[in-house]
Structure formats: structure tokens, C-alpha cells
Design an enzyme around this catalytic site. Structure first.
Site, PDB file in Angstrom:
ATOM      1  N   LEU A   8     -52.418  70.893 -35.878  1.00 28.01           N
ATOM      2  CA  LEU A   8     -52.636  71.694 -37.086  1.00 28.01           C
ATOM      3  C   LEU A   8     -51.346  71.778 -37.898  1.00 28.01           C
ATOM      4  O   LEU A   8     -50.304  72.189 -37.389  1.00 28.01           O
ATOM      5  CB  LEU A   8     -53.080  73.111 -36.719  1.00 28.01           C
ATOM      6  CG  LEU A   8     -54.351  73.224 -35.869  1.00 28.01           C
ATOM      7  CD1 LEU A   8     -54.757  74.695 -35.753  1.00 28.01           C
ATOM      8  CD2 LEU A   8     -55.481  72.396 -36.464  1.00 28.01           C
ATOM      9  N   ALA A   9     -51.456  71.370 -39.164  1.00 30.34           N
ATOM     10  CA  ALA A   9     -50.256  71.378 -40.007  1.00 30.34           C
ATOM     11  C   ALA A   9     -50.611  71.620 -41.463  1.00 30.34           C
ATOM     12  O   ALA A   9     -49.983  71.092 -42.371  1.00 30.34           O
ATOM     13  CB  ALA A   9     -49.521  70.054 -39.871  1.00 30.34           C
ATOM     14  N   ARG A  15     -42.454  81.180 -45.546  1.00 25.04           N
ATOM     15  CA  ARG A  15     -41.168  81.795 -45.193  1.00 25.04           C
ATOM     16  C   ARG A  15     -40.006  80.803 -45.142  1.00 25.04           C
ATOM     17  O   ARG A  15     -38.852  81.191 -45.052  1.00 25.04           O
ATOM     18  CB  ARG A  15     -41.287  82.548 -43.865  1.00 25.04           C
ATOM     19  CG  ARG A  15     -41.930  83.914 -44.047  1.00 25.04           C
ATOM     20  CD  ARG A  15     -42.172  84.583 -42.714  1.00 25.04           C
ATOM     21  NE  ARG A  15     -43.341  84.017 -42.039  1.00 25.04           N
ATOM     22  CZ  ARG A  15     -43.665  84.260 -40.772  1.00 25.04           C
ATOM     23  NH1 ARG A  15     -42.894  85.037 -40.039  1.00 25.04           N
ATOM     24  NH2 ARG A  15     -44.735  83.729 -40.234  1.00 25.04           N
TER      25      ARG A  15
HETATM   26  C1  UD1 Z   1     -51.833  81.887 -34.390  1.00 19.98           C
HETATM   27  C2  UD1 Z   1     -52.866  82.443 -33.405  1.00 19.98           C
HETATM   28  C3  UD1 Z   1     -52.193  83.544 -32.555  1.00 19.98           C
HETATM   29  C4  UD1 Z   1     -50.983  82.989 -31.848  1.00 19.98           C
HETATM   30  C5  UD1 Z   1     -50.023  82.359 -32.849  1.00 19.98           C
HETATM   31  C6  UD1 Z   1     -48.947  81.628 -32.109  1.00 19.98           C
HETATM   32  C7  UD1 Z   1     -55.024  82.292 -34.501  1.00 19.98           C
HETATM   33  C8  UD1 Z   1     -56.060  83.026 -35.239  1.00 19.98           C
HETATM   34  N1  UD1 Z   1     -53.968  82.995 -34.143  1.00 19.98           N
HETATM   35  O1  UD1 Z   1     -51.501  82.938 -35.257  1.00 19.98           O
HETATM   36  O2  UD1 Z   1     -53.126  84.027 -31.605  1.00 19.98           O
HETATM   37  O3  UD1 Z   1     -50.330  84.022 -31.152  1.00 19.98           O
HETATM   38  O4  UD1 Z   1     -50.718  81.381 -33.668  1.00 19.98           O
HETATM   39  O5  UD1 Z   1     -47.980  81.161 -33.000  1.00 19.98           O
HETATM   40  O6  UD1 Z   1     -55.195  81.133 -34.217  1.00 19.98           O
HETATM   41  N2  UD1 Z   1     -53.073  76.374 -39.787  1.00 19.98           N
HETATM   42  C9  UD1 Z   1     -53.865  75.445 -40.430  1.00 19.98           C
HETATM   43  N3  UD1 Z   1     -54.888  75.870 -41.217  1.00 19.98           N
HETATM   44  C10 UD1 Z   1     -55.165  77.179 -41.387  1.00 19.98           C
HETATM   45  C11 UD1 Z   1     -54.371  78.133 -40.714  1.00 19.98           C
HETATM   46  C12 UD1 Z   1     -53.341  77.698 -39.924  1.00 19.98           C
HETATM   47  O7  UD1 Z   1     -53.623  74.238 -40.314  1.00 19.98           O
HETATM   48  O8  UD1 Z   1     -56.146  77.467 -42.093  1.00 19.98           O
HETATM   49  C13 UD1 Z   1     -51.987  75.922 -38.943  1.00 19.98           C
HETATM   50  C14 UD1 Z   1     -50.623  76.338 -39.444  1.00 19.98           C
HETATM   51  O9  UD1 Z   1     -50.062  75.349 -40.283  1.00 19.98           O
HETATM   52  C15 UD1 Z   1     -49.813  76.498 -38.166  1.00 19.98           C
HETATM   53  C16 UD1 Z   1     -50.867  76.904 -37.141  1.00 19.98           C
HETATM   54  O10 UD1 Z   1     -52.110  76.518 -37.677  1.00 19.98           O
HETATM   55  O11 UD1 Z   1     -49.262  75.277 -37.735  1.00 19.98           O
HETATM   56  C17 UD1 Z   1     -50.835  78.395 -36.847  1.00 19.98           C
HETATM   57  O12 UD1 Z   1     -51.113  79.099 -38.017  1.00 19.98           O
HETATM   58  P1  UD1 Z   1     -50.485  80.510 -38.314  1.00 19.98           P
HETATM   59  O13 UD1 Z   1     -51.005  80.996 -39.592  1.00 19.98           O
HETATM   60  O14 UD1 Z   1     -49.027  80.434 -38.127  1.00 19.98           O
HETATM   61  O15 UD1 Z   1     -51.138  81.361 -37.136  1.00 19.98           O
HETATM   62  P2  UD1 Z   1     -50.700  82.777 -36.651  1.00 19.98           P
HETATM   63  O16 UD1 Z   1     -51.239  83.807 -37.564  1.00 19.98           O
HETATM   64  O17 UD1 Z   1     -49.255  82.793 -36.362  1.00 19.98           O
HETATM   65 CA    CA Z   2     -47.360  81.250 -36.803  1.00 20.46          CA
END
Ligand code: UD1
Ligand code: CA
Length: 453
Positions: A8-9, A15
Site C-alpha cells: 500500500l502506497a 507530514r
Molecule cells: C494503519 C492501521 C492501524 C495501524 C497503523 C500502523 C488501518 C485502518 N489502520 O493506520 O491499525 O496501527 O496503520 O502504522 O488500517 N493507504 C492507502 N490507501 C488508503 C489509506 C492508506 O494506500 O486509502 C496506505 C498509506 O499510504 C500507508 C498505509 O496504507 O502506507 C497506512 O495508512 P495510514 O493512513 O498511515 O494508516 P494509519 O491510520 O496509520
Molecule cells: Ca501511518
């Protein structure tokens, strides 16, 4: 068991405050996403998917060397939604491993352990002193995982849980497909959470098995440049320790960086503030003085590099002595026991065995023979304003100080050039060539005196 890995990216990485997509920021000279793809590729999955969104073109370009299928997530509706974008391409009999593009140091060892599961859902979790921001792992009284609650949806008692979700999981594809289609976004962030598949698995009677990474840094995400710098330091320390275990003395492992791949012999001695980039090979007993930058170079046994040298794209054979303050540029080949001294620049040149270029010289586009002595302040004038030309210097030539060799020009073996010459024509072997005018003296020379005002 066949594996599909989804990285996932698609997130923006707000930030980082950067025009560069977050996953393209470098750690030890390699982008975050490349670190992840390298670890993922080593697991030998059937297929590797990269879910991109922000900065898609840049991300694709930077990862074009990998066998990756790109999947676009045009609006970021959550991690569950992101995984869903790749699912249509994944066969039911695969297991799906989900990785994060901004969690660069995940180890092959951890992934291999999770890959061994067959029916269960595998989840990578860690216990943190300060779990805030992460999804919490809720367990039953007999320690079975029940569900994950995101920080923003958690009440006070759940916020006290120290075991958190790293985000990395492994799930049978057919089940994941069902569960993803059942996700709802009725939560604090209005997102489709991948983490909700845990409670769906529990309801379906599928075992959730948790794994722990060997180090915390393995699952550390990069959200801002401070976390990036912390991981960089960690990674550099690991590399430094590995080198020391392999017979390299580092005067200070905290002031030493490798950004690329390094091969080393035994009994090397590396002083402080040395940076090695790209592909570098260092032979046995090589000594590198303080403040040197060495990039894409091969350096053979017993070479001594004195402080403050910059060496790039060069091959340096055994017993050479370089610096201090020398610059060796690409496509330079120094044969054994060549000496290159202070304020000398060498570009795209070969220098044969035992020759000395010790002070304040520029040697470019040249072939220098063996046992040559090039005096201080010698310049090969290789550029006529339009084209580059070669300078050929035979074996055992002696070039006096402050000489210009205007290329194309050839100095025959054993020739001598008088100091202060501008050589524009070839010099035959064994000749003495000099171009300066004869010295004259005017006796009792009166210097001008200042006129009274
Ligand atoms: C997510 C987890 C959380 C975990 C944390 C660890 C979920 C709902 N929550 O939260 O339980 O503790 O990671 O770091 O999964 N991304 C996409 N598409 C999207 C959203 C995110 O590709 O629509 C990717 C982001 O680029 C990133 C990763 O998924 O690489 C995590 O997304 P992020 O928004 O950082 O998740 P957290 O809210 O931190
Ligand atoms: Ca995160």
C-alpha cells in the site's frame, strides 16, 4: 502455498511536507518503496501489487525495475479500500500479504514466518510503551485476538492496550475477498478499514495468529522527516556493526554512512565521516582517512586514501596512495602503486604502475605510462572550447612543474619537459622539450618609487 503481496502506497504523506511522494524519500540511498519491494521480492511471491495514488507517475518510474503490477486507488478511502483495488486480479487459492510502502525495514525473516500459515489469518503486532496513534489489538480473556480498534475509535480502556497493529497481515484470498466486500465505513474517519477484517475472521471461526517482529524498527513507519532520520541512523548503525563483525575497524560507527552496496576485505581502517555510495568494493588493509566520499569505486588491497578525498567511478589498484584533498573522477584507472597527492584532479584517465602526480595538477582524458613523474601544477589542456582531446604520456616521462600539455599531444617515453612549458606539439622519446624564454638579468634594477603628492 502461492502468495500475492499487496504493497500500500497511495497515501499522501502530508507530514513529510514534500513535493516528492513519501515512499520515494531515500533511506540509505534507496527509496522507502524500494526497500519494501526488495524484501517482498525475496519472498518469491507469484505476484507483487503496488497500490498507488498520490504521485503515481513518479512512483511508477522509480519502481520500474521491479516486476510489479500497478493498481490505482484514485481516492484514498482507507486501507481496506486500497487492498480491495488489487483483489480482482488475485486468484482465490492464493494467500494475500499486505505490506506498507512507508514501513521500509520489514525483514524477510518476519515475512517468511507469516508466509508459512495455511488457513489462519496472520497478523504482525508489537507491544509499545506509547501505543498512541496505532490500532489496538483487543483480545479475549484467554488471549485470543477479537478485533482491532483504531485510536480514533477507541475509548479510554481500549487506549490503555499496549499491543498494536503494525498493519502487516497475511490472509487467504478467498476469505479476504468476502470480508472486504462486507466492510463498512461507519467509523470515526469514515474509511474502509482493513483492520475490520479481523473481527469478520473471528466471526467466521478463522484463527487469528499473531507474530512479533525481531526488532521494533522493522515495523516502524515513516510519517515525517524526523522518523525518517531516526530509521536512517538505525539502519546505518546496523550496517556499521555488520562491517565491524566482518573485520573492518570503524573509528566511530556513528560517523560512517553506506548508501548502497559495499564489499570489504579484512583489516580495513576507516576514519570518521566517511561516506560510501553506490557499489563500492574495498580490498584488504585499505585505509580511508577522515572526510572521504567514495562512490561506485573499486579499491584494491593496501590502498591508502588520506583525508578529504572524493573518488567516483574509479578503479584503483593495490598499493596506491591518494590525497589528502584529491579528486578522482569517473572512468579513471590507477594501476598499482600510483601516488596522487593534494589538490590533484584526475578525470577519465589511465595511469600506469608507480607514477606520481603529487601536487596541484589536472589530468584529464589522458593515458599516463609507468614510473612517470608529473610535477606540481601540471595541466592537461584537454578542452579547446568545443571538443575534448587526449594527452598521451609515455613511460618514465618527467614533466617539470607548471607545465601545460595542450591536447591532442603525445610525450614519448623517457622524455623530459622543462618547468613552466606550454607544450603544443608532440615530443619524441628521450627528448628534452621546453618553451620558456631564456632568463635575462638587468643589473642594479631600480624599482619605481611612489611620487610625492
Ligand atoms: C494503519 C492501521 C492501524 C495501524 C497503523 C500502523 C488501518 C485502518 N489502520 O493506520 O491499525 O496501527 O496503520 O502504522 O488500517 N493507504 C492507502 N490507501 C488508503 C489509506 C492508506 O494506500 O486509502 C496506505 C498509506 O499510504 C500507508 C498505509 O496504507 O502506507 C497506512 O495508512 P495510514 O493512513 O498511515 O494508516 P494509519 O491510520 O496509520
Ligand atoms: Ca501511518
Amino acid at each position: 502455498m502461492k502468495h500475492s503481496i499487496i504493497v500500500l502506497a497511495a497515501g499522501q504523506g502530508t507530514r513529510m511536507r514534500s513535493d516528492l511522494p513519501k515512499v520515494l524519500h531515500p533511506l540509505a540511498g534507496k527509496s522507502l518503496i524500494e526497500h519494501v519491494l526488495d524484501a517482498a521480492s525475496q519472498l518469491l511471491p507469484e505476484q507483487l501489487y503496488l497500490v498507488y495514488g498520490h504521485g503515481g507517475e513518479q512512483v511508477k518510474q522509480a519502481t520500474s525495475a521491479y516486476a510489479v503490477r500497478y493498481v490505482e486507488q484514485s481516492t484514498q478511502l482507507g486501507t481496506g479500500h486500497a487492498v480491495m483495488q488489487a483483489m480482482p486480479q488475485i486468484p482465490d487459492d492464493h494467500r494475500v500479504m499486505v505490506l506498507y510502502g512507508d514501513v521500509p525495514l520489514i525483514s524477510l525473516h518476519t515475512l517468511q514466518q507469516m508466509a508459512q500459515l495455511s488457513d489462519a489469518l496472520g497478523l504482525l503486532t508489537v507491544k509499545l510503551e506509547n501505543p498512541s496513534g496505532y490500532g489496538r489489538i483487543v483480545r479475549t480473556l484467554d488471549d485470543q485476538v477479537l478485533r482491532i480498534v483504531e485510536e480514533k475509535d477507541a475509548d479510554i480502556s481500549i487506549k490503555k492496550i499496549k499491543e498494536v497493529n503494525t498493519g502487516i497481515m497475511s490472509v487467504p484470498a478467498a476469505l479476504l475477498r468476502q470480508w472486504l466486500s462486507a466492510l463498512k465505513n461507519d467509523n470515526a474517519q469514515g474509511e474502509y478499514y482493513l483492520t475490520d477484517v479481523i473481527s469478520l475472521a473471528v466471526q467466521a471461526g478463522i484463527k487469528v495468529q499473531t507474530f512479533t517482529p525481531t526488532t521494533l524498527e522493522e515495523v516502524q513507519g515513516v510519517n515525517d522527516r524526523i522518523q525518517l532520520a531516526e530509521l536512517e541512523r538505525y539502519y546505518q548503525r546496523q550496517q556499521a556493526h555488520e562491517l565491524m563483525r566482518n573485520g573492518v575497524t570503524l573509528r566511530d560507527p556513528a560517523r560512517f554512512d553506506v548508501r548502497g552496496s559495499l564489499e570489504t576485505g579484512r583489516d580495513l581502517l576507516i576514519d570518521i565521516n566517511v561516506l560510501l555510495e553506490g557499489r563500492v568494493k574495498l580490498g584488504n588493509r585499505v585505509k580511508i582517512g577522515a572526510n572521504c566520499v567514495i562512490r561506485n569505486a573499486q579499491i584494491a588491497d593496501d590502498v591508502e586514501i588520506l583525508p578529504n578525498c572524493v573518488i567516483e567511478g574509479a578503479t584503483i589498484e593495490s598499493g596506491c596512495r591518494i590525497g589528502p584533498f584529491a579528486r578522482i573522477r569517473p572512468e579513471t584507472h590507477l594501476a598499482a602503486k600510483v601516488h596522487v597527492g593534494n589538490f590533484v584532479e584526475i578525470k577519465q584517465s589511465t595511469v600506469a604502475q608507480g607514477s606520481k602526480i603529487n601536487h596541484l595538477s589536472y589530468v584529464g582524458d589522458s593515458e599516463v605510462g609507468s614510473q612517470v613523474n608529473i610535477g606540481a601544477g601540471t595541466i592537461t589542456c584537454n578542452y579547446d572550447g568545443a571538443n575534448k582531446h587526449k594527452t598521451l604520456i609515455g613511460d618514465q616521462v618527467f614533466i617539470g612543474s607548471n607545465t601545460q600539455l595542450v591536447a591532442p599531444v603525445e610525450i614519448g617515453a623517457g622524455a623530459t619537459i622543462g618547468a613552466g612549458s606550454t607544450i603544443t606539439r608532440n615530443v619524441a622519446p628521450g627528448d628534452l622539450a621546453l618553451t620558456r624564454s631564456p632568463q635575462k638579468s638587468i643589473p642594479n634594477w631600480q624599482r619605481p618609487v611612489k611620487k610625492p603628492k
